[in-house]
Design an enzyme around this catalytic site. Structure first.
Site, PDB file in Angstrom:
ATOM      1  N   TYR B 334       0.839  -1.209   0.000  1.00 15.63           N
ATOM      2  CA  TYR B 334       0.000   0.000   0.000  1.00 15.63           C
ATOM      3  C   TYR B 334       0.864   1.245   0.000  1.00 15.63           C
ATOM      4  CZ  TYR B 334      -4.276  -2.685   1.082  1.00 15.63           C
ATOM      5  OH  TYR B 334      -5.344  -3.532   1.032  1.00 15.63           O
ATOM      6  N   PHE B 337       2.318   2.014  -3.468  1.00 14.46           N
ATOM      7  CA  PHE B 337       1.346   2.495  -4.445  1.00 14.46           C
ATOM      8  C   PHE B 337       0.822   3.889  -4.102  1.00 14.46           C
ATOM      9  CE2 PHE B 337       0.577  -2.136  -5.557  1.00 14.46           C
ATOM     10  CZ  PHE B 337       1.303  -2.041  -6.727  1.00 14.46           C
ATOM     11  N   LYS B 343      -1.029   9.307 -10.300  1.00 12.46           N
ATOM     12  CA  LYS B 343      -2.224   8.481 -10.457  1.00 12.46           C
ATOM     13  C   LYS B 343      -3.412   9.095  -9.705  1.00 12.46           C
ATOM     14  CE  LYS B 343      -2.789   4.518  -8.205  1.00 12.46           C
ATOM     15  NZ  LYS B 343      -2.644   3.094  -7.840  1.00 12.46           N
ATOM     16  N   GLU B 402     -13.965  -1.901   1.766  1.00 15.77           N
ATOM     17  CA  GLU B 402     -12.671  -2.580   1.668  1.00 15.77           C
ATOM     18  C   GLU B 402     -12.778  -3.964   2.291  1.00 15.77           C
ATOM     19  OE1 GLU B 402      -9.717  -2.091   0.160  1.00 15.77           O
ATOM     20  OE2 GLU B 402      -9.197  -4.021   1.071  1.00 15.77           O
ATOM     21  N   ASP B 430     -16.439  -7.395   1.233  1.00 13.36           N
ATOM     22  CA  ASP B 430     -16.111  -7.614  -0.172  1.00 13.36           C
ATOM     23  C   ASP B 430     -17.220  -6.967  -0.995  1.00 13.36           C
ATOM     24  OD1 ASP B 430     -16.003  -8.751  -2.798  1.00 13.36           O
ATOM     25  OD2 ASP B 430     -14.761 -10.375  -2.000  1.00 13.36           O
ATOM     26  N   MET B 431     -16.885  -6.097  -1.913  1.00  5.54           N
ATOM     27  CA  MET B 431     -17.906  -5.365  -2.673  1.00  5.54           C
ATOM     28  C   MET B 431     -18.871  -6.298  -3.391  1.00  5.54           C
ATOM     29  SD  MET B 431     -15.777  -3.928  -5.962  1.00  5.54           S
ATOM     30  CE  MET B 431     -14.175  -3.809  -5.175  1.00  5.54           C
ATOM     31  N   GLU B 446      -9.880   1.318  -8.085  1.00 12.98           N
ATOM     32  CA  GLU B 446      -8.569   1.166  -8.739  1.00 12.98           C
ATOM     33  C   GLU B 446      -8.174  -0.309  -8.623  1.00 12.98           C
ATOM     34  OE1 GLU B 446      -5.103   2.806  -6.955  1.00 12.98           O
ATOM     35  OE2 GLU B 446      -5.971   3.062  -4.977  1.00 12.98           O
ATOM     36  N   GLU B 455      -6.419  -8.147 -12.781  1.00 13.22           N
ATOM     37  CA  GLU B 455      -6.628  -8.290 -11.335  1.00 13.22           C
ATOM     38  C   GLU B 455      -8.130  -8.385 -11.028  1.00 13.22           C
ATOM     39  OE1 GLU B 455      -4.179  -5.515  -9.138  1.00 13.22           O
ATOM     40  OE2 GLU B 455      -2.339  -6.257 -10.079  1.00 13.22           O
TER      41      GLU B 455
END
Lengths: 646, 646
Positions: B334, B337, B343, B402, B430-431, B446, B455
């Site tokens: 994390y 990134f 970004k 998340e 979990d979405m 993202e 991914e």
């Protein structure tokens, strides 16, 4: 009911019939079997079925509209009499995405159904058009599952040649050479051994060279359409001479025949009856005249020669070459080789001619020639030499030199038994180290392998040269190895099954059968004996350029067949080179040098091969590679995988 | 003495000099090093030596006539300052058998001697003529021995192009394209990683496309003959613009430069002195002007941009792609990134534009938009979204969804720290399974990998579609993957080193560097969000046909580079596709799809590739294959080697 009996052939040949979709599978099968066919090539699922229509109609019954549940026939009947025909509308490389998805779903459903029925094989429809990547991918996924079912890819036997009109367009797309489609398909599926070919034999055939390629491929069935038959003077169906020859080849290579299509030769049942004298036959099946004809072709084939019968079980069976120098042969092995009377007769002729040349008639009784058999084994060459002496009236003193102590024991009893004690001296020694008491007029040996020098005859005879008179004769006086590119999916797959490098870099002795010989043999290495040159060296290097006939089309080279021919003495030779083999000799099968990755050769492009015979202090080995059309790796570098011990 | 310093480049570049045979190795070396060179390319054995002459003259002293025993220089000097030059008369593919045998003996003797001296590398002479099978075989045998010495095969940088006069015939045979010789040689030696290339840079250069191929090859040295230099206005040696560009590329790819030949530009030492201001220099070496020029070229290179410096250690280093769905990311990941400010600025711009489009100015304060960040991680997109709201004066209610419970902990503290408690709701779920209390105006995610969908962004966003308003916006709104054929001996060898199938069927994330990009990128798969089509399916199939520019010559394709480009919102995009990358963004390296066997593509022949995105109940995977010019196996059938867990 198999296609009758052929003299001595142990395998039966069957004939099937391609049928239309029927809801009444038991009736369909009974009708066909009563009609004399052994199996049916039957559509398993209603041709009108499309997965995409099912779901949009909300008619998801979930049940595939099959030609009959697993219960309508016994498992044994399903499995031994039905080859499942996958829906022919399937087109996995279509630009129409709905059709492509329907095809993928349907292919998987139908194969799964066939698998549930324990069918031995399914026929996959002809790839449409030139590209078959997606079709191959789906089939490859199916092949990855652990299942023993064979998948026969249907391929029209067609190759466009210059000036040829393209006919029978109906049977599929428009490939220039249908072999290319098959080749692409099987490369994408990595030569999977459960993937094979069913060839549609059409009315006109491509060139003989191009047909020859298929002998090296896993062809399981030849589907002959009734339209491809001619009509003979009596109105009966028959096939052209070229078709007959092709069918004979197919019969010889365990290809099953399937008749397809409707009655195209309206023969009266009466005339058929009388023609076959089969009074008990059921006359109901309309295609029976075609079946009769196929059976007739099979039965009229020449019986297999005795030697072929003897070698039947060795066909395409890979064996590691002998290492007679490093290992001692067993009695069993001597036993087998000694039975090869043709070989020893050739030696007898050679020794006889040499004796006549060397000793004029007037000296026949006064001069005794010294003949040494080096590598005498259990004595067959001693016997052949003595026979030659008797025949020519010459006198011999024989030394039998043998390094295998077990064979020496047998030699001693042989000599006692035959009363040769005064003529034959047995020497228990390796010829390379023997300290001979005198020199020889004639040196006789049989140290040749399938590839001539591969059992180290050159090294052994160099060692024996010390005790040959300067004008002495070696029998054999020379030998040459030969090389020839071949297609053989069977051999390639058998080597590949070992999943290691070593097996791909080993030459195998093998009775070649399901093999396409792509070009004439070319000589590789020659050894001459005696060889007195001071720079004598048994290392060799040869570069060969094979020109595959252009009308063959593209080919896939899986490796090289090796042979030898030996000159024993003057015009007396011995060998297995295919254009001049010694008849009825069975001591040697050819040798097969595999390629780690098969090489595709396009028409008109030469195939360049390099081969080396290398030696170190303890071993001799070969290295080989292809340099054109593309470079392969050097095989067996430093003898890492295969070598012959000195 | 290295070629000076280039800003930020951690590796030094060296320059060597090719020397004639000398009996006095210490003197030769000292002279060259004093002259400013770092190493010598020195002939190790008297060029007059021939094994065959030795033995026939009975002069078998047994000692090789070498340029100096191991004792004349310290082991460290031999090893760090001398590259052994194997006798250039050697011709292993000559038809003259004596020359061929002499060559084989000599090659092995010289390499063994170099190995005894612990040299780091030997230069192998240019293959004579088109065929190099026997040369390759001998080198391959040497490479089979366990030894770390590099072998540099000398290859003239030459490709005959239509209308080109052939020049510099002196430097070897007459190959139409010297890359073909190299390719054949290395295929015969199976891409051995100790075999590399030393390129002779000649006065005229082949086309830029054809030069580009060499970047994907293991080029270790560029040998520049003094004749290849031009003369500038002041009489000094210099190189053409194209040569300069080539050298810059070489410097960028760790290729060492070697000067060869005699002084061809009689520059006065005085003028040289003043040009370089190097008062302590030894002026003795005649080739110093060339060395100065090479040093000057190196030093005038642009410094490496900061991002390149950061990524230096990742160059050509294969990494397995992340599996963020199946595995939970670590804090470290994390951290990395989140540093990619570029970004998040793009996301901020996209959210800002979407808010402005959705909420007119007059409703800015009265309407609160619901924005959901799905896959919120430790919160960078929450921050970017709130920044966008502030910037545009719109009001937001944010859900941060998340699935990683560890990241959720960090999220809670972030929100407390920033005082966002009234704006942001944290959802630990979990979405794909979250039961949302209301629907979103904007969905921000993202979830993209180097290849866009790899991914599993499509599967995740399909799951989140349930709680997006019918007119809601997804950021990103679409993404497309791209494919490009490449040559990369380095990557191929690194994959091959694992000696298994699995690694050849796995795509790797990798900072591509020693790579030749053979054709422009082509789009592969596109996903659009939201996607309401009832037949929505995230399986994909694409067939690509790459046309490699004809003036490139033949090429070897080791695999494919993959990239992506995403449209975040309208004109705001994000991506790594080489023609339109987002500048200074470092979150994604390209992805590399290897081929199990490299495919050779001849000029004018298209390269046809098929790629599938497949999915099962628990995983998503790719399959890929080449269908033309020849069919490869289907890679990764059924996801047997590589897959992404759902």
């Amino acid at each position: 009911m198999p296609l009758g009996e052929r003299n001595g052939d142990k395998e039966s040949r069957y004939c099937g019939v391609e049928t239309d979709f029927s809801n009444d599978m038991p009736q369909l099968l009974e009708y066909s079997i009563k009609g004399g066919f052994d199996f049916v090539l039957a559509t398993l699922v209603d041709p009108a079925y499309r997965p995409s229509l099912e779901s949009s109609n909300n008619l998801k019954s979930g049940a595939l509209p099959v030609a009959g549940s697993d219960l309508v026939l016994s498992p044994a009947k399903w499995s031994s009499h039905v080859v499942g025909k996958i829906s022919s509308w399937i087109d996995l490389d279509s630009d129409d995405e709905i059709l492509r998805r329907d095809s993928e779903i349907c292919l998987k459903q139908e194969v799964a159904w066939a698998s549930h029925l324990s069918l031995q094989a399914c026929l996959l429809p002809v790839p449409k058009g030139q590209s078959c990547a997606n079709y191959s991918r789906c089939v490859n996924q199916i092949l990855q599952s652990s299942n023993n079912m064979q998948l026969w890819l249907r391929i029209p036997l067609r190759k466009h040649e210059d000036g040829d009109p393209m006919d029978d367009q109906s049977l599929g797309g428009d490939p220039i050479d249908s072999w290319e489609t098959w080749n692409s398909f099987r490369l994408l599926c990595e030569h999977n051994s459960q993937l094979s070919v069913a060839l549609d034999v059409l009315g006109s055939l491509p060139s003989t060279n191009s047909l020859g390629r298929w002998i090296g491929e896993p062809v399981r069935a030849a589907i002959i359409h009734t339209n491809s038959f001619l009509t003979n003077a009596r109105g009966h169906p028959c096939l052209s001479k070229r078709h007959q020859k092709l069918l004979t080849q197919f019969f010889n290579h365990s290809v099953q025949v399937v008749i397809s299509g409707g009655l195209a030769h309206p023969v009266s049942i009466k005339s058929l009856e009388s023609a076959t004298n089969d009074v008990n036959s059921d006359v109901g099946h309309p295609l029976r005249a075609y079946l009769y004809y196929i059976g007739y072709l099979y039965q009229k084939m020449d019986p297999l020669p005795e030697q072929e019968l003897y070698e039947l079980s060795y066909r395409d069976f890979l064996q590691s070459p002998l290492q007679p120098l490093m290992d001692n042969l067993e009695a069993q092995t001597y036993e087998t080789f000694e039975k090869d009377t043709v070989k020893y007769l050739q030696y007898q002729r050679a020794v006889g001619k040499a004796l006549l040349d060397r000793i004029p008639d007037e000296k026949a009784s006064s001069v005794t020639s010294v003949l040494m058999v080096v590598g005498a084994g259990r004595g067959p060459l001693v016997r052949a030499s003595l026979e030659a002496a008797k025949e020519t009236g010459r006198t011999l003193k024989v030394y039998a030199v043998e390094k295998n102590p077990n064979a020496v024991i047998t030699l001693h009893s042989l000599i006692k038994l035959e009363g040769w004690e005064n003529i034959v001296t047995i020497v228990s020694s390796d010829m390379r180290h023997w300290d001979a008491p005198e020199k020889a007029d004639i040196l006789v040996s049989e140290l040749l392998g399938s590839f001539g020098d591969n059992e180290l005859s050159p090294e052994c005879l160099d060692g024996a040269l010390r005790f040959l008179k300067p004008d002495g004769i070696s029998i054999p006086s020379s030998y040459t190895s030969f090389f020839q590119p071949i297609t053989s999916t069977k051999l390639y797959n058998d080597v590949k099954a070992h999943k290691d490098l070593v097996h791909f870099e080993t030459p195998y002795v093998v009775k070649l059968h399901k093999v396409a010989r792509l070009a004439p043999c070319q000589p590789v290495f020659t050894f001459v004996h005696p060889e007195y040159s001071p720079s004598n060296d048994n290392q060799r290097y040869t570069k060969l350029k094979f020109e595959i006939p252009e009308d063959t089309g593209s080919t896939l080279v899986h490796g090289f067949a090796g042979y030898f021919d030996a000159t024993l003495y003057k015009d007396v030779h011995l060998g297995i080179e295919p254009t001049m083999p010694t008849p009825n000799m069975f001591s040697w099968f050819p040798i097969f040098f595999p390629l780690r990755a098969p090489v595709c050769v396009r028409p008109g492009v030469p195939l360049e091969v390099h081969i080396w015979r290398c030696s170190g202090s303890t071993k001799v080995w070969y290295e080989w590679c292809v340099a054109s059309p593309s470079s392969s790796p050097i095989h067996n570098s430093k003898g890492r995988s295969y070598w012959v011990g000195l």
